[in-house]
Design a protein around this motif. Structure first.
Motif, PDB file in Angstrom:
ATOM      1  N   ILE A  15      42.766  88.866  48.489  1.00 37.13           N
ATOM      2  CA  ILE A  15      43.387  89.154  49.783  1.00 37.13           C
ATOM      3  C   ILE A  15      44.879  89.328  49.582  1.00 37.13           C
ATOM      4  O   ILE A  15      45.419  89.000  48.527  1.00 37.13           O
ATOM      5  N   LYS A  54      36.959  87.551  55.573  1.00 35.95           N
ATOM      6  CA  LYS A  54      36.345  88.412  54.559  1.00 35.95           C
ATOM      7  C   LYS A  54      34.927  87.958  54.242  1.00 35.95           C
ATOM      8  O   LYS A  54      33.996  88.762  54.146  1.00 35.95           O
ATOM      9  N   ASN A  57      32.627  88.751  57.151  1.00 38.42           N
ATOM     10  CA  ASN A  57      32.657  90.147  57.599  1.00 38.42           C
ATOM     11  C   ASN A  57      33.135  90.281  59.049  1.00 38.42           C
ATOM     12  O   ASN A  57      32.607  91.084  59.814  1.00 38.42           O
TER      13      ASN A  57
END
Length: 224
Positions: A15, A54, A57
């Motif tokens: 990230i 993440k 989702n």
């Protein structure tokens, strides 16, 4: 377009921290306003939240999530020592004013405001926009270890290496909450924030909603 920079975590997170002008200015404002304790905490809240987003989702805007994470505890600082609003509302208002001063799309402002305002209110944010859910989840992870096992050992180590908790983090955070709310104890009613006052101040008396109901004007009128 938002630029991003990689988090210095040995590539284990996958990230990035937003590196737009908006994000950089927010970072500088928070660095100038908050202690290192709160600044590192706020950055970790973003990282935990982005990781969860993440993994799950979830749809979220990293820049908006970052701004909300940066501002979520600014209401605890000395800037708001005269305020008698909930500290979460002070932070939400500060984030809103910051975004509007940068002419951010007005449709995005309520997401950030609500993410900051509800970050100490479990049970509701997780059913709202991704940014709102993830700030609350990230704060819960960093302060109380809620969702600890949803992260790998490598992820936890990478985040802490980049933005250290430091020794006695829990005690220092309790002090920060207490210092930010001791002048406005009434704002803790109906939240778990009264735990911080009760922990630090033996003379603090919690408000009991049952007593309020039993002694309200309605109860009094029914006795006549």
């Amino acid at each position: 377009m938002t630029e991003d920079k990689a988090v210095p975590t040995n590539g284990m997170l996958g990230i990035v921290i937003p590196d737009s002008q908006l994000a950089r200015e927010a970072t500088q404002l928070i660095r100038d306003t908050e202690s290192e304790l709160l600044f590192n905490h706020s950055t970790r809240v973003y990282l935990w939240g982005a990781l969860l987003g993440k993994q799950q989702n979830l749809v979220f805007d990293p820049e908006l999530l970052y701004i909300a994470a940066m501002f979520h505890d600014i209401g605890l600082t000395s800037v708001f020592r005269e305020s008698h609003l909930r500290f979460e509302v002070d932070g939400a208002n500060a984030a809103r004013d910051f975004l509007r001063s940068h002419h951010i799309d007005e449709a995005d402002v309520p997401k950030v405001w609500t993410a900051v305002a509800l970050h100490t209110t479990p049970g509701i944010p997780e059913h709202m926009h991704g940014e709102i859910a993830l700030v609350q989840a990230g704060a819960g992870m960093d302060v109380a270890g809620r969702g600890f096992e949803e992260f790998t050992d490598e992820q936890r180590a990478a985040v802490i290496e980049a933005y250290p908790r430091g020794p006695d983090f829990a005690s220092k955070m309790i002090d920060a909450f207490y210092d930010g709310m001791k002048h406005r104890p009434g704002t803790t009613f109906g939240t778990f924030n009264d735990d911080f006052l009760a922990h630090k101040d033996p003379g603090f008396v919690r408000v009991n909603v049952c007593s309020i109901m039993l002694n309200s004007s309605w109860a009094e009128s029914s006795r006549r």
